[in-house]
Motif scaffolding. Structure first.
Motif, mmCIF file in Angstrom:
data_model
loop_
_atom_site.group_PDB
_atom_site.id
_atom_site.type_symbol
_atom_site.label_atom_id
_atom_site.label_comp_id
_atom_site.label_asym_id
_atom_site.label_seq_id
_atom_site.Cartn_x
_atom_site.Cartn_y
_atom_site.Cartn_z
ATOM 1 N N ASN A 40 5.313 1.983 9.472
ATOM 2 C CA ASN A 40 4.981 1.772 8.072
ATOM 3 C C ASN A 40 5.495 2.934 7.254
ATOM 4 N N ARG A 41 6.226 2.621 6.233
ATOM 5 C CA ARG A 41 6.727 3.675 5.352
ATOM 6 C C ARG A 41 6.359 3.285 3.937
ATOM 7 N N GLU A 42 5.829 4.210 3.210
ATOM 8 C CA GLU A 42 5.487 3.912 1.820
ATOM 9 C C GLU A 42 5.810 5.091 0.921
ATOM 10 N N VAL A 43 6.246 4.758 -0.252
ATOM 11 C CA VAL A 43 6.510 5.777 -1.261
ATOM 12 C C VAL A 43 5.921 5.270 -2.557
ATOM 13 N N ALA A 44 5.248 6.137 -3.292
ATOM 14 C CA ALA A 44 4.694 5.684 -4.562
ATOM 15 C C ALA A 44 4.764 6.793 -5.595
ATOM 16 N N ILE A 96 4.004 10.032 -0.319
ATOM 17 C CA ILE A 96 4.763 9.403 0.760
ATOM 18 C C ILE A 96 3.818 9.264 1.935
ATOM 19 N N ASN A 97 3.825 8.109 2.533
ATOM 20 C CA ASN A 97 3.042 7.905 3.755
ATOM 21 C C ASN A 97 3.951 7.388 4.838
ATOM 22 N N ASN A 98 3.627 7.773 6.013
ATOM 23 C CA ASN A 98 4.412 7.362 7.164
ATOM 24 C C ASN A 98 3.442 7.133 8.312
ATOM 25 N N THR A 99 3.425 5.939 8.831
ATOM 26 C CA THR A 99 2.522 5.649 9.945
ATOM 27 C C THR A 99 3.314 4.949 11.039
ATOM 28 N N ASP A 100 3.281 5.506 12.200
ATOM 29 C CA ASP A 100 3.932 4.873 13.347
ATOM 30 C C ASP A 100 2.861 4.468 14.334
ATOM 31 N N ARG A 101 2.920 3.240 14.728
ATOM 32 C CA ARG A 101 1.950 2.763 15.715
ATOM 33 C C ARG A 101 2.679 2.361 16.974
#
Lengths: 1101, 524
Positions: free
Chosen positions: A649-653, A601-606
């Motif tokens: 940005n939210r990602e799940v893999a 899981i990735n989470n990026t807030d800009r």
């Protein structure tokens, strides 16, 4: 306690051993690579379990039965089996092909079983001393990876492509993975913006905060098979960076000091007129009425002549005279001074001051815990004025083996960068006149190239109706960058049984950048807002304001005091979590099975904020004093003085890969990844993308017939093939409707209101851009692997790319961006590394790298304007390569010396252009802007302790635009290239020269659009050169001081290296006349890579 | 130890796997989600098209003429003048008009979809009313441009336009003109009971209630529902003396820019609603780059401001105020009512966007709608009252030899019976008058008084709506046959019911599969 038990056991064992005939063997194991002792190499009696490991100095001692053979092995080294002798000094050779490990960032795979296309680079070998940004050191190191240094300013990312572009509108940037964690950029600067010179490019490099000395290796994952574990993020390739780790043994301290001097550019490189030639042209301009008193005295921009007229008009009460007598003699003597001046702008604006980079690392540890820590300080006083950089980095990597089964790895990297840059506004393209410009540009490099040598560097001339001096402007208009990057990560590994490993990894990244542009009250930019010395200036100065609510009122200044303080802040918070499990086993000594799977899981807030502090009075204790009219005007012009924007940005893999190999001979591998991203809307169908790969490898050298057949001539042969699907998120995000706030244009301030508007109508079908790739590779080792050849051929089909689509418009958009475009590419990559001569004292090795890539857009409904095809890095059309350069068809000069072209309608014209036309049929295709062939040739010579490295890189196949030096209107501030000597001067010369005339006053008045012709000339077929070059990238000589000398100093290692970087171009197109084909001279903050000399001192304690 | 680890991992994996779909629901940026009445109000700011067909319609109308080959023209200007398909893609061209109107429709639909999720109270109904009016108005503008005028006899065969009612969904069928007008009518009727000014901070740039009724009046006039047109116009104007534009005051202003600014002030009570546009239309009637096909002296002298009219003729013996506020050259004479307003984006190069501000609905125009509706309903007296209101506002009492007339049935008939009809094609300027024979499309106008009333009203509309493109719609409605002379070529004639009145759809839209407007094979 445990240690004691161990010692006891060893003693016991030794006691038993004495019963037989024993030989005591002592010796050391060193690495052939760097001459360093190998710590922890295992020394085992062949056929037994008896053995030891080398200590921290590489020494070992062992008692063995007589005539027994000893096996020396170490990870990454060739295993050697030698007959035991009392004194053995063993040199282990690094293992080039066998037993190597491929690090994908997520997992490590035995290279024999790896079926994808990848290259590993040892950071120590690739490191460009004196170049602090590690991404630049990849240039020419790996087949298939092209690195274009479009700007050399620290912090600016080079344009990196792994196997060429993969998307038309996307950035095609490779994914950077550092120690298993994806590096995210704090702000997204796409590949085209990289060459814009805008301030944001200075924070475009995600890895600028990495200390080059901390890096152990780079692993470049190229084909879909190698990258498939990253699936829908890795379409453009992956660069995996592994940083150094501690090793068990006594503590080591290493110091690396780099001292770099950059050479100033010199006029001999360029063909710029000297002051005498320049004044000659000015005299002609004067004769043509272009530098007359009336036109120049109150011109927006003026130099020598303007100053002269101003002096003639200024009464000096102390002397009772005018500053300059208005006589022929007075003027001539003034102009003669200018003629003799020959100002060297490079001397004025560039400095050879020493830039330093100090890095200290400490490492060591025990079996239980190892650590590596490092600190570095880079201090760069700046090659150009106002470009000072300081960078501090610290990193810690600690590994703790809690038990045999459980280990914990903690890594933390932090860096802080403080940088100055000349103040700059963003570049703008004027679609009406075809001009690309930047208001108030004070980039020292472009200033040096474009400013007349007749100017006095200490004098104030006129720009924007205000006094201008470059030194003063750089001192009063600059940007401060403060960049902080922090990363914390921890990984827990658990091995319940040998075959199984479970791991969880968590990482948190934080970065923040403050970009503060100080435009002080004494800067030309601030003064331009209040320049109204007389009525002419007041009426003409565009920076003044006329209140539309007061009919017939006079323009006035909205910035009566102070300057501006413009601050842009970027912030990024990001975290990653990953859980993986792997299973590696061998059945019956022939069935090798590797399974690996997990989820992440990735989470990026800009976050970005901008604030424009109007009326900041720097000299008055930083008091803000603004005029409300500034805001009234801003409101009328739809300017905002602050804004905020956020990105999430939210990602799940979920991913898994399985490898089966029979005896390491035949290997088959499959990977699947299922990825979801929040950029693709709420519909499950579009949000999730499965990506996959299937690949195989045949290690022919493992066959029983191989060795007898080829003897040692062909010692190694691997054949690989893969087919894969990978993807990337699209550059657009309108899977759901995008509604943002805006201020509609209204004629009067009283009618203003703000509202929301639909900027993009929803396209629920939006999905990932995708790529099918087929790769065939062969690895061959000849003559006992002295000569290694790797060759890969691939073909790629990029589809579902974002491109414009025409609809009936009833949804709200006629031209909509959707997954409709496609592109094909293919290429070949060849690496040859050869050990030409290997003797005891002298070694010579050669590395040759060659890659070729061809892209072709196969489906694209091009919707761009004429101007977009001819400016910047160009654009593309169906049937042409990605980012092609197109030119206006130049048709020679007319009988008045004005350039003629075929315009958008196919007619011959001088200035009748509609640069906003969408008819592109009459443009001439020049070639791609990305090189199609890149590579390098490196030779390393070792003689005893000396190492000489000669490394040249090359790039071919692309076209570059020559600097836009032509204009319909020159001021007495501008420098001109020497080709002006060959320009059209009298009728008839149009048959001999292609250099247009300097238009006289009458011509300018007759055609109000004459500037279009000259802007068109700058973008015509006449102003294009080949981008081909061969660059002497590096020549270095290193000396390792002999151990015997330095032992007295209690040092382990001491080496000194002298290196010259970017020394010269061995080959480039003559038309370039000193222009660097890699560099994109866009002004702003962009400067080319400097020629530099670096001395590196390495000390190991 | 081991168990705990596996347990933790399993738990983490499980919880993540189940929640990741909702985790991915986060929007990737700060796009607004319209979920409050305030946001819906804000969204409606952009539910108005910012491109206008005015230039295209004006160049198609009889307000322009060919001044001769020696003068400059623009490609789209010439194509429009020749009633050819306009293939350029500038701000004033079909593609932009189409795109921008459908953006307004799409935005209105988005707002409606959002409002459907909000409580159905009075204030939200007012927002819904504005959204419906925006959609109807954008479609009405498109219909006026790309369709024939409404003709009940052919409404089932004439092509309509796709009428999207859901956000984010394309409609691929044009349908019939009947359907188009029914849809517009339905939206207007649904909206009118709820229109309100309460939520508007800048009412003149939105459908305030007066503008809404003015729109309804004009729509029903074009829809041939004259009763309703009259009824809605009454809502705008009241029954007494209406508030009209203070044209007299413009004579005191300093010049072009001041008149231009005054005309589009929101403080002027005659202005009901403005529409801004990215357009060159303001420049087209002033710049020499547009001189070839323009509002030249012959047109002004014989057909528009200086034509022989009940209020006088020429520039001095003419009580019409506008006749004195004309500027320009012989090739292009303009009344500064819709000037270019330039938004500078690049100060150094003085480049930016050209805008116009169009007084889309005014009391003066609505008054003429009522006059026309009354005339067609047979209410001659009421029609004459409105005509005289207009004359009182637009004419000074005395100018030279002319005096401001008070129109009566007798004076009306007397005046028009003396004037000759304009022939087709027009060969000399002397043949030009303000009387072009009527061929009403789908309705009838009785000979005599009714016809003469329409002649006069059409002339007033021609002056009132000059430069705004509405003249071409009157030509379409009344089947006026007009001539476009051409230097060195045979003149072009626009016949009654000419299919070229429906301007061809943008090429891209046709490529994407929408049915193009039919053309008579001879009119290529």
């Amino acid at each position: 306690m445990r240690e004691k038990v161990k010692i006891l056991l060893v003693m016991l064992f030794l006691c038993v051993g004495t019963a037989m005939a024993q030989v005591k063997v002592t010796g050391s194991v060193t690495s052939q690579d760097d001459g360093q002792p190998v710590i922890g190499a295992s020394v085992i009696v062949q056929g037994s379990k008896t053995g030891t490991v080398t200590d921290v100095d590489g020494h070992f001692s062992l008692e063995v039965p007589e005539n027994s053979k000893l096996v020396f092995s170490y990870v990454g080294m060739e295993t050697q089996t030698l007959t035991a002798k009392p004194k053995m000094d063993v040199v282990l050779q690094p293992n080039t092909t066998l037993n190597e490990v491929v690090v994908t960032g997520l997992t490590k795979i035995d290279k024999r079983l790896f079926t994808g296309a990848t290259s590993k680079i040892d950071a120590a070998k690739a490191k460009l001393d004196g170049v602090a940004d590690v991404s630049r050191s990849l240039e020419g190191r790996v087949a298939g990876v092209s690195v274009q240094n479009v700007s050399g300013t620290f912090g600016t990312a080079p344009k990196i492509r792994v196997r060429g572009a993969t998307s038309i509108y996307g950035s095609s940037k490779p994914l950077w993975v550092v120690d298993g964690v994806i590096m995210e950029d704090v702000t997204q600067v796409n590949a085209d913006q990289l060459s814009s010179g805008d301030a944001a490019t200075l924070i475009s490099s995600a890895v600028a905060g990495l200390n080059a000395d901390d890096i152990e290796s780079f692993q470049i994952l190229k084909d879909g098979s190698a990258t498939s574990i990253y699936g829908a993020r890795a379409m453009a390739g992956v660069i995996v960076v592994t940083t150094k780790k501690g090793q068990a043994g006594s503590a080591r301290i290493n110091y690396t000091g780099e001292y770099t001097m950059r050479l100033k550019p010199s006029y001999s490189q360029f063909n710029i007129m000297n002051s005498q030639e320049q004044m000659g042209i000015y005299k002609e301009l004067e004769a043509n009425g272009l530098l007359s008193f009336a036109r120049t005295y109150r011109a927006s921009t003026s130099g020598v002549y303007g100053k002269m007229y101003q002096m003639m008009n200024t009464y000096d009460p102390t002397t009772g005279n005018f500053l300059l007598p208005n006589t022929k003699a007075g003027m001539n003597s003034y102009l003669r001074q200018a003629e003799m001046r020959n100002t060297n702008w490079f001397d004025e604006l560039f400095s050879t001051a020493l830039s330093m980079n100090h890095s200290i690392s400490m490492s060591g540890g025990t079996d239980k815990a190892q650590y590596y820590t490092s600190f570095s300080i880079m201090d760069d006083p700046g090659w150009t004025e106002q470009s000072k950089v300081q960078r501090y980095t610290a990193s810690v990597n600690a590994q703790y083996n809690i038990s045999q089964k459980l280990s914990l790895n903690l890594i933390s990297n932090s860096s802080y960068r403080k940088q100055k840059a000349p103040g700059t506004l963003n570049q703008s393209v004027n679609a009406v006149t075809g001009e690309v410009s930047r208001d108030f540009d004070i980039n020292p490099y472009s200033y040096a190239i474009n400013s007349s040598r007749a100017l006095d560097p200490n004098e104030y001339y006129t720009r924007n109706y205000s006094p201008f001096n470059i030194h003063n402007e750089l001192a009063n208009n600059f940007i401060d960058f403060d960049v902080v990057d922090l990363k914390f990560q921890g990984e827990l590994k658990y091995k319940p049984v040998t075959q199984v490993e479970l791991a969880v990894l968590g990482a948190y990244k934080y970065s923040t950048t403050t970009q503060a542009n100080q435009i002080r009250e004494n800067s030309n930019m601030a003064m331009a807002f209040r320049a109204m010395d007389d009525a002419t200036m007041r009426d003409n100065n565009p920076w003044l304001y006329t209140d539309p609510d007061k009919p017939n009122s006079l323009p006035f200044s909205v910035l009566p005091n102070g300057g501006f303080y413009r601050e842009t802040k970027y912030k990024m918070n990001s975290w990653d979590f990953r859980a993986t499990a792997s299973y590696n086993d061998i059945y019956n000594d022939q069935h090798i099975v590797n399974l690996f799977g997990g989820m992440e899981i990735n989470n990026t807030d800009r976050n970005r904020s901008y604030f424009n502090g109007v009326g900041m009075q720097y000299d008055m204790g930083y008091l803000g004093a603004y005029d409300y009219n500034y805001f009234k005007q801003a409101s009328e012009q739809n300017d905002v003085y602050y804004n905020l924007s956020n990105g999430y940005n939210r990602e799940v893999a979920f991913f898994g890969t399985a490898t089966y190999s029979w005896k390491g001979r035949y290997t088959i591998n499959g990977t699947i990844r299922y990825e979801g991203s929040n950029r693709l809307g709420k519909a499950r169908s579009a949000r999730w993308l499965p990506t996959w790969n299937i690949s195989g490898a045949w290690n022919a050298h493992e066959e029983s017939w191989f060795q007898p057949t080829f003897k040692n001539v062909l010692s190694h042969a691997t054949l690989k093939a893969s087919y894969s699907l990978t993807g990337d998120k699209p550059a657009v995000v309108n899977s759901q409707v995008i509604i943002s706030s805006y201020n509609p244009w209204r004629p009067f301030a009283t009618d203003k209101e703000s509202g929301l508007e639909i900027t993009d109508f929803a396209n629920p079908d939006l999905t990932y851009e995708k790529k099918h790739e087929f790769n065939i590779g062969v690895d061959l080792g000849f003559l006992n692997n002295r000569l290694n050849v790797t060759f890969d051929w691939y073909t790629r089909n990029n589809y579902d790319l974002i491109g414009p689509r025409t609809t009936n418009g009833t949804k709200g958009v006629i031209t909509e961006y959707a997954n409709v475009a496609s592109m094909k590419s293919n290429g070949e990559e060849l690496s040859i590394s050869s050990k030409n001569i290997v003797t005891k004292d002298f070694k010579w090795s050669t590395d040759f790298i060659f890659s070729h890539v061809k892209t072709k857009v196969t489906d694209l409904d091009n919707r761009v304007r004429f101007i977009d095809m001819i400016t910047g890095t160009g654009f593309t059309m169906k049937g042409y390569p990605y980012r092609s350069l197109f030119s206006i068809d130049f048709q020679g000069l007319n009988d008045a010396g004005i350039p003629q072209f075929i315009n958008q309608d196919g007619n011959l014209t001088t200035s009748d252009f509609n640069f906003q036309s969408r008819v592109l049929d009459h443009l001439i295709y020049e070639g791609p802007t990305d090189p199609t062939i890149t590579g390098s040739l490196g030779n390393v010579f070792n003689y005893k302790s000396f190492t000489l490295n000669v490394f040249a890189t090359f790039a071919f196949g692309n076209k570059v635009r020559l600097d836009p030096s032509f204009s319909s209107n020159y001021s007495d501030m501008d420098a001109m290239p020497k080709e002006f000597k060959n320009r059209w001067t009298i009728a008839g010369e149009e048959k001999k020269t292609q250099v247009p005339a300097i238009p006289d006053l009458r011509q300018l008045q007759n055609d109000s659009r004459l500037s279009y012709a000259y802007n068109a000339y700058n973008r015509s077929t006449e102003r294009v050169a080949n981008g081909d070059f061969i660059r002497m990238k590096e020549i270095s000589l290193a000396y390792d001081f002999p151990k015997s000398w330095i032992h007295t100093l209690r040092l382990n290692t001491l080496s000194l290296k002298l290196q010259a970087t970017n020394l010269f171009l061995i080959y480039s197109d003559k038309k370039l006349n000193g222009q660097d084909p890699e560099f994109f001279n866009a002004g702003g903050v962009a400067v080319p890579m400097a020629r530099q000399l670096t001395m590196t001192l390495r000390i190991g304690l | 130890m081991k168990r705990i680890n596996i347990f933790i991992m399993a738990l983490a994996t499980l919880s993540v796997a189940t929640s990741c779909d909702s985790y991915l629901d986060k929007l990737p940026d700060d796009r607004a989600e319209v979920n409050t009445p305030e946001k819906a109000t804000s969204l409606l700011v952009s539910a108005y098209s910012n491109h206008s067909p005015a230039f295209l319609l004006e160049m198609s109308s009889d307000n322009v003429m060919d001044n001769g080959k020696q003068y400059t023209t623009q490609i789209n200007q010439e194509m429009a003048y020749r009633w050819q398909e306009v293939v350029t893609v500038g701000n004033d061209d079909p593609r932009s008009i189409w795109n921008s109107a459908y953006i307004a429709v799409g935005t209105a639909n988005e707002a409606l979809a959002s409002l459907a999720k909000l409580p159905d109270n009075a204030s939200n109904q007012a927002l819904k009313a504005e959204a419906l009016l925006c959609r109807a108005y954008a479609m009405f503008t498109l219909g006026n441009t790309f369709c024939m005028s409404y003709n009940p006899n052919k409404a089932e065969t004439f092509l309509g336009l796709p009428y999207p009612k859901e956000p984010g969904v394309s409609v691929d069928e044009r349908g019939t003109m009947k359907q188009l007008y029914e849809n517009i009518e339905a939206d207007i009727e649904a909206a009118l009971p709820y229109v309100s000014d309460a939520h508007l901070t800048v009412p003149k740039y939105h459908f305030n209630s007066a503008a809404a009724y003015a729109f309804a009046a004009r729509f029903n006039l074009y829809y041939l529902k004259f009763d309703k047109a009259k009824q809605y116009a009454d809502k705008v104007l009241g029954t007494g003396t209406p508030t009209l534009r203070d044209v007299a005051m413009y004579g005191n202003l300093a010049g072009v820019d001041d008149i231009g600014n005054a005309y589009v002030r929101s403080g002027e009570n005659a202005n009901l609603m403005f529409q801004t546009a990215y357009s060159i239309n303001g420049r087209a009637f002033r710049s020499s780059s547009f001189n070839r096909f323009n509002h030249g002296r012959s047109i002004v002298s014989y057909e528009t401001f200086w034509a022989v009219s009940p209020w006088g003729s020429g520039s001095s013996n003419n009580t019409l105020y506008e006749a004195r506020y004309l500027y320009g050259t012989n090739q292009t004479i303009y009344y500064p009512k819709m000037l270019e307003m330039f938004e500078i984006t690049d100060k150094v190069n003085s480049t930016g966007y050209a805008h116009t501000v169009d007084a889309a609905f005014t009391t003066d125009e609505t008054l003429l709608v009522r006059a026309e509706a009354n005339a067609l309903l047979g209410n001659t007296e009421a029609s004459l009252t409105d005509i005289n209101y207009w004359i009182n506002a637009h004419c000074k009492p005395v100018a030279g030899t002319a005096t401001r007339p008070v129109m009566t049935e007798a004076s009306l008939n007397d005046f028009f019976n003396k004037i000759t009809e304009v022939p087709v094609p027009v060969k000399t300027d002397k043949e030009r008058t303000i009387k072009k024979p009527l061929h009403p499309q789908g309705f009838t106008v009785e000979e005599g008084t009714q016809t003469n009333l329409i002649y006069l009203i059409l002339q007033m509309r021609r002056i009132e709506t000059w430069q705004q493109g509405l003249r071409f719609l009157d030509i379409k409605r009344y089947g006026l046959e007009i001539t476009h002379n051409l230097d060195g070529e045979d003149p072009l004639v626009f016949k009654a019911g000419d299919l070229r009145g429906a301007i061809q759809l943008p090429a891209d839209v046709v490529t994407a599969g929408l049915e193009p407007n039919p053309r008579e094979t001879t009119n290529k």
